[in-house]
Design a protein around this motif. Sequence first.
Motif, short mmCIF file in Angstrom:
data_model
loop_
_atom_site.label_atom_id
_atom_site.label_comp_id
_atom_site.label_asym_id
_atom_site.label_seq_id
_atom_site.Cartn_x
_atom_site.Cartn_y
_atom_site.Cartn_z
N ASP A 260 -2.40 2.16 -7.33
CA ASP A 260 -3.68 1.77 -6.77
C ASP A 260 -3.44 1.01 -5.46
O ASP A 260 -3.28 -0.22 -5.46
CB ASP A 260 -4.42 0.87 -7.76
CG ASP A 260 -5.86 0.60 -7.35
OD1 ASP A 260 -6.17 0.70 -6.15
OD2 ASP A 260 -6.68 0.27 -8.24
N ALA B 291 -4.26 -7.65 -3.69
CA ALA B 291 -3.46 -8.64 -4.41
C ALA B 291 -2.49 -9.35 -3.48
O ALA B 291 -2.30 -10.57 -3.56
CB ALA B 291 -2.71 -7.98 -5.57
N ALA C 161 -0.09 -9.24 -10.59
CA ALA C 161 -1.17 -8.36 -10.15
C ALA C 161 -0.68 -7.39 -9.07
O ALA C 161 -1.06 -6.21 -9.06
CB ALA C 161 -2.34 -9.19 -9.61
N GLU D 223 -5.37 0.23 -2.90
CA GLU D 223 -6.38 -0.77 -2.52
C GLU D 223 -6.17 -2.06 -3.30
O GLU D 223 -6.21 -3.16 -2.74
CB GLU D 223 -7.79 -0.22 -2.76
CG GLU D 223 -8.26 0.80 -1.75
CD GLU D 223 -7.61 2.17 -1.97
OE1 GLU D 223 -7.16 2.43 -3.12
OE2 GLU D 223 -7.55 2.96 -1.02
N ALA D 224 -5.94 -1.93 -4.60
CA ALA D 224 -5.71 -3.12 -5.42
C ALA D 224 -4.41 -3.83 -5.02
O ALA D 224 -4.35 -5.06 -5.01
CB ALA D 224 -5.67 -2.75 -6.90
N ALA D 225 -3.38 -3.06 -4.68
CA ALA D 225 -2.11 -3.65 -4.26
C ALA D 225 -2.29 -4.44 -2.97
O ALA D 225 -1.80 -5.57 -2.85
CB ALA D 225 -1.06 -2.56 -4.07
N ALA E 100 2.52 1.74 -3.39
CA ALA E 100 1.55 2.12 -4.43
C ALA E 100 1.15 3.58 -4.34
O ALA E 100 0.62 4.13 -5.31
CB ALA E 100 0.31 1.24 -4.33
N ARG F 80 0.84 -1.21 0.00
CA ARG F 80 0.00 0.00 0.00
C ARG F 80 0.88 1.26 0.00
O ARG F 80 0.61 2.20 -0.75
CB ARG F 80 -0.91 -0.02 1.23
CG ARG F 80 -1.67 1.28 1.45
CD ARG F 80 -2.66 1.17 2.58
NE ARG F 80 -3.88 0.52 2.15
CZ ARG F 80 -4.89 1.16 1.55
NH1 ARG F 80 -4.81 2.46 1.29
NH2 ARG F 80 -5.97 0.52 1.20
N ALA G 42 -0.56 -3.30 -9.73
CA ALA G 42 -1.29 -2.38 -8.86
C ALA G 42 -0.37 -1.32 -8.29
O ALA G 42 -0.74 -0.13 -8.17
CB ALA G 42 -1.99 -3.15 -7.73
N ASP H 213 0.50 1.09 -11.11
CA ASP H 213 -0.68 1.88 -11.45
C ASP H 213 -1.07 2.87 -10.36
O ASP H 213 -1.98 3.67 -10.54
CB ASP H 213 -1.88 0.96 -11.73
CG ASP H 213 -1.72 0.17 -13.02
OD1 ASP H 213 -0.85 0.55 -13.83
OD2 ASP H 213 -2.43 -0.83 -13.20
#
Length: 267
Positions: free
Chosen positions: A243, A250, A234, A245-247, A153, A150, A238, A241
Motif C-alpha cells: 500500500d 506513515a 505502521a 499511499e499508506a506507506a 511498497a 512508496r 504498509a 501490504d
Amino acid sequence: MRMESTPADASVSGPRAPVASASRDATVGITGVVSLLRPVRAGNAFEETVERLLQAIKLGVVPHGEKLPPERELATRLGISRVTLREAIRALQEAGYLDVRRGRYGGAFVVYRPPSPRKGDLRRAVTRMGEDDLEDALTFRMAVECGAARVLATADLTPRHRETLAARLSGVNDAAPADYRRMDIAFHLAIAELSGSPLLAAACADARLRVTDLLNAIPVLRPNIEHAAVQHAAIAAAIVDGDPEAAERAVAEHLEGTAALLRGFLA
C-alpha cells in the motif's frame, strides 16, 4: 504487527515493480553498505574516501568496536587504490575515529561514539547549520524517505526483503536507549536500500546524515521511543501490504514527529 505471519508469496492486486537484484540483496546484511560505501570520483579520491568512511562511522553503519570491511573489499567497493584507502584510514585514525590493529585479528576498528547530549548542543548545531538549512534538510528528508517507502511498497518483495525489513524493525523497536539512534538509522536506510535504487539509497543516507548531529544533541526519550515504535510498525506493515499511499503517510507522520521534537527542544 507480526511481519513473520505474512506469507512470503502473498500477492497484492495492481502492478508490482521489480526490487533489488540478488547481487544487491547479498549486501543488505550490513545496512548502509550500498548507500555509503559506493565508488568515489577519481578527481578527489582521498577526500571523498575520508568523507564516505566518516559518514559510515557517524551513521553507525560500522558501529563502535566493530572493524571496517577488509581492505581489499573496501577498496573495490569505493573504486580506489589500496594506497588511497590506507591514507584515508590513517587520517581517520589520527583524528580519533579509528584504531588500526595489526596481526591476524587486526583491522581498522571504529572507536568513535556519538557524544552524550549536553545543554546547548542542539542550539549550537543549528547555529552552525543555519535555520534555513535546517528546514531544507527536514524537507529533503521528508521527500526522499517518503519516496523510498512508496517505491518499496509497489515492489515485489522477496522472502529475503521481508526478513530484512522485519529484522530491522525488531532491531529498532527492541533497542536499548544507548543504541536506539543507530538502529533507527538502520531501519530507515534498509527501506531505501531494499528499493533497489542506489541513487535513492544514497539520497536517504545523505538526508539522514544532515540531521544526525541534531538528533544526537537531544536525549532519547522513552515516550518518543514508544510512539516511534508504533509508527515504525505502521510503515513496515504498509510496505508489506503493498500500500504505497499508506506507506508514504506513515513515513510522513513519523518524520513530522521528529521535526516537531527538534523544534520543541529549540523553542
